[in-house]
Scaffold this active site. Structure first.
Site, PDB file in Angstrom:
ATOM      1  N   GLU A  60     -16.983 -30.529  -2.428  1.00 30.24           N
ATOM      2  CA  GLU A  60     -15.564 -30.213  -2.414  1.00 30.24           C
ATOM      3  C   GLU A  60     -15.463 -28.893  -3.178  1.00 30.24           C
ATOM      4  O   GLU A  60     -15.485 -28.871  -4.410  1.00 30.24           O
ATOM      5  CB  GLU A  60     -14.751 -31.318  -3.092  1.00 30.24           C
ATOM      6  N   ASP A 109     -17.369 -34.366  -5.945  1.00 30.44           N
ATOM      7  CA  ASP A 109     -15.949 -34.174  -6.227  1.00 30.44           C
ATOM      8  C   ASP A 109     -15.743 -32.914  -7.069  1.00 30.44           C
ATOM      9  O   ASP A 109     -16.467 -32.678  -8.047  1.00 30.44           O
ATOM     10  CB  ASP A 109     -15.426 -35.402  -6.976  1.00 30.44           C
TER      11      ASP A 109
END
Length: 703
Positions: free
Chosen positions: A382, A345
């Protein structure tokens, strides 16, 4: 405190390994803090106890090596609850935030216990009650029987990812799961037959690292889980087991059963920030041990945190101790929990130095890239944070990247936006504009049009505006990005509108699953799961977010279509289509041709809404022809001649056709008569020709 105050039964212990590890008849505890003046280990009999059963102060002379504080305690067995207490300066202007009243979780703790009276806000107030604080738990990880299980090692080229939420998969009353198992790791196991029926090869689990469920607006809960309190421990609330050690076994059984079904497990890991939040947030762990080491602080005002995550703080990932902790956590999930890979993330936050400046060669990212324990795992980034966008330029060779440009460009084309056709060649062909120079670059792009963050696939075609009022933020959170409502905002009983929406859902699924790169679909998108227009449901632990299993029957047509696409996808096997060439080499070998309604005459204008693409495999064994029509009316597209004139094109996919004709297997696809194909308004067509087949023989499924 002098050595006379120390318990004579305890031993000085060792610095290595960090955390709580069984050693002989006792347990060795070790933590790191450079700025601590005094450290004590607190042992509890019960997670709800108001005071520790035993306090073991550590002697800085006897129980400290360098900046490692350690102690060996005899007769401490698995299941023992513990916490740390750290004394030191509280001087925020100097970056120091020690608080002796805080009970601190072990940064290396592999299990977490949450008390009945847990209170996040109590973690930001002095004089805290131990009954409100989480505790770490001693565990013996060698006690589990894996029955020979090992990670699957599936290549990216044979991967179809299904992103899911462990609780959300089975929490709904209509899940059909025993309510004792609903919303748990064990509940997920009961849905493995469904996952197999979809044909997906890999599940990507939204955060299962233990997190703070109260890190949300008052009255709501942190449902998504992007609020970690531990990098090593599985989230205890996702287990039906009544004890913290049972959580470990239940998680591992889930992984083992998924592997038995041939399904890989990727974890969505959060190393960019923690649940401790901004300066006014609670102290759970890292802040109380060594605030200056674990977080990025404003160089001009060390009382403030640099926030590149939107969550109040940013982890100082490239500090040597923090970097080691992250890599050790990844080792733990691979070696002890058998997971197959990780999605990071806001991974770009890990590329920043102590002052928040992006680094050309971030040590932590290269260490993960080159680590031998992680060599066989999937690494997905990401590739952005708040202020840094590195899509296509993320460091390293092995990292794959969530492709936000694929998401946006395909959404806009399917919606019918102007100026989108010229963007399609890159997105359909694994985004060579972003990844063309990378090794194994056909697999670098993780292609998706919907995920947990934003509208569901269904809501992309049912809502023009976000409807996030339930999040208690005045509907100011989330974004209205590239969606349409097909004429009516929200649910509709109009058959024409519903037919239009279903076709667009199929278009988005089809483009995702036939494009080169690695496809990913979100939980329930194959059955039009809705969040009623909420596109930021991070705090909605209710039917807004849960998988409503009645949709599996209601939208069985789309579910069947999605499964057919997965079979086609894996049957085509784009790695064999490319036959070992890099993406850039493949595209320069005249193996790809672009057309409009006329052959070799693509319309790249702003007002164009069509494109046809022909792809020939390097080995000369297959031709694939894709027709994309986002016009409001049908068009006749000329078809290129098949390399063997006696062989026909075969219709594999046509989103305008009713089920079951909308998708066929590569073996059963019907022939296409004539030299043109009529593509209906807003449709996607996939034709294939197997050049090894005879006139009376259909194509084999694989190249």
């Amino acid at each position: 405190m002098d050595s006379a105050d120390l318990d004579p039964k305890v031993d000085q212990g060792r610095a290595h390994p960090l955390g709580a590890r069984r050693r002989g008849a006792g347990t060795n505890f070790s933590v790191w803090s450079r700025s601590a003046a005094q450290v004590a280990l607190l042992l509890f009999d019960d997670v709800n106890d108001a005071r520790p059963a035993r306090v073991i102060p550590l002697d800085p002379l006897r129980n400290r090596t360098s900046y490692f504080w350690h102690v060996l305690v005899p007769d401490v067995e698995p299941g023992q609850l513990y916490a740390w207490q750290v004394h030191g300066a509280f001087d925020p202007a100097a970056g120091l935030r020690h608080d002796a009243s805080a009970l601190l979780l072990d940064p290396y703790g592999v299990a977490v216990a949450i008390p009945t009276g847990y209170d996040r806000m109590a973690g930001s107030r002095p004089g805290r009650d131990p009954r409100t604080a989480m505790k770490s738990v001693v565990a013996d990880l060698s006690a589990y029987d894996w029955d020979g299980d090992i990670p699957l090692g599936r290549p990216f080229a044979r991967t179809v990812i299904y992103e899911l939420h462990v609780r959300g998969l089975t929490a709904h009353p209509r899940s059909g799961v025993d309510r004792r198992l609903a919303g748990t790791y064990a509940g997920l196991v009961t849905k493995i037959p469904y996952l197999r029926s979809l044909g997906v090869t890999t599940v990507e689990l939204m955060p299962v690292q233990a997190f703070d469920p109260q890190d949300a607006p008052q009255g709501l809960v942190n449902y998504w889980g992007y609020s970690p309190v531990s990098f090593f421990a599985p989230h205890p609330a996702y287990a039906c087991a009544g004890d913290p050690l049972g959580v470990l076994n239940e998680f591992r059984t889930m992984v083992k059963e998924l592997h038995r079904a041939g399904i890989e497990v990727i974890l969505d890991v959060v190393f960019n920030h923690t649940a401790e939040g901004a300066a006014t947030g609670p102290t759970f762990c890292w802040r109380g041990f060594d605030n200056r080491a674990y977080y990025l602080l404003d160089p001009a005002n060390q009382a403030s945190y640099l926030d590149y995550t939107g969550c109040g703080n940013t982890v100082n990932a490239n500090h040597s101790v923090v970097r080691r902790m992250m890599v050790d956590a990844l080792h733990h999930w691979v070696e002890q929990m058998h997971v197959d890979g990780f999605r990071f993330d806001l991974a770009s936050a890990m590329a920043r130095d102590a002052a928040g400046v992006p680094m050309a060669n971030p040590p932590v990212l290269w260490q993960v890239e080159t680590d031998p324990v992680l060599a066989g795992t999937k690494l997905i980034a990401e590739a952005w944070d708040v202020g840094l966008y590195q899509l296509g330029s993320f460091v390293g060779d092995r990292w794959r990247e969530w492709n936000g440009k694929f998401r946006d460009d395909i959404r806009r084309f399917v919606r019918g936006d102007r100026g989108t056709v010229a963007l399609l060649p890159n997105r359909l062909l694994a985004s060579p504009d972003l990844f063309g120079a990378r090794p194994a670059d056909v697999e670098h792009s993780i292609n998706f049009v919907a995920c947990h963050d934003g509208f569901t696939l269904n809501d992309l075609v049912c809502y023009v505006h976000k409807h996030n009022e339930a999040n208690l933020g005045g509907n100011e959170d989330g974004t209205d990005d590239y969606s349409t409502n097909c004429g009516v905002e929200g649910p509709s009983n109009d058959p024409a509108i519903e037919a239009t929406r279903t076709r667009r859902v199929k278009n988005l699924l089809a483009i995702t699953l036939i494009s080169m790169g690695v496809p990913m679909i979100g939980m329930g998108d194959e059955v039009r799961r809705t969040q009623l227009g909420n596109n930021n449901a991070y705090c909605q632990d209710n039917e807004i977010s849960w998988f409503d299993w009645s949709l599996a029957e209601k939208y069985a047509e789309i579910r069947r279509f999605a499964r057919g696409l997965v079979d086609v996808r894996l049957g085509l096997d784009m790695t064999q289509v490319m036959h070992g060439l890099s993406l850039r080499e493949f595209l320069t070998r005249s193996l790809v041709e672009f057309h409009g309604v006329r052959l070799h005459q693509p319309d790249w204008s702003e007002d164009s809404h069509t494109l046809a693409v022909t792809v020939r495999s390097v080995a000369g064994t297959r031709m694939v022809h894709v027709i994309l029509n986002s016009y409001e009316h049908p068009l006749d597209f000329e078809l290129p001649p098949v390399a063997r004139p006696t062989l026909p094109w075969r219709r594999v996919v046509d989103t305008a056709l009713e089920s079951p004709d909308d998708v066929a297997t590569l073996n059963s696809a019907p022939p296409v008569p004539g030299s043109s194909y009529r593509a209906d308004a807003h449709s996607v067509v996939l034709l294939c020709a197997d050049l090894r087949a005879t006139d009376a023989q259909h194509a084999p499924a694989l190249l």
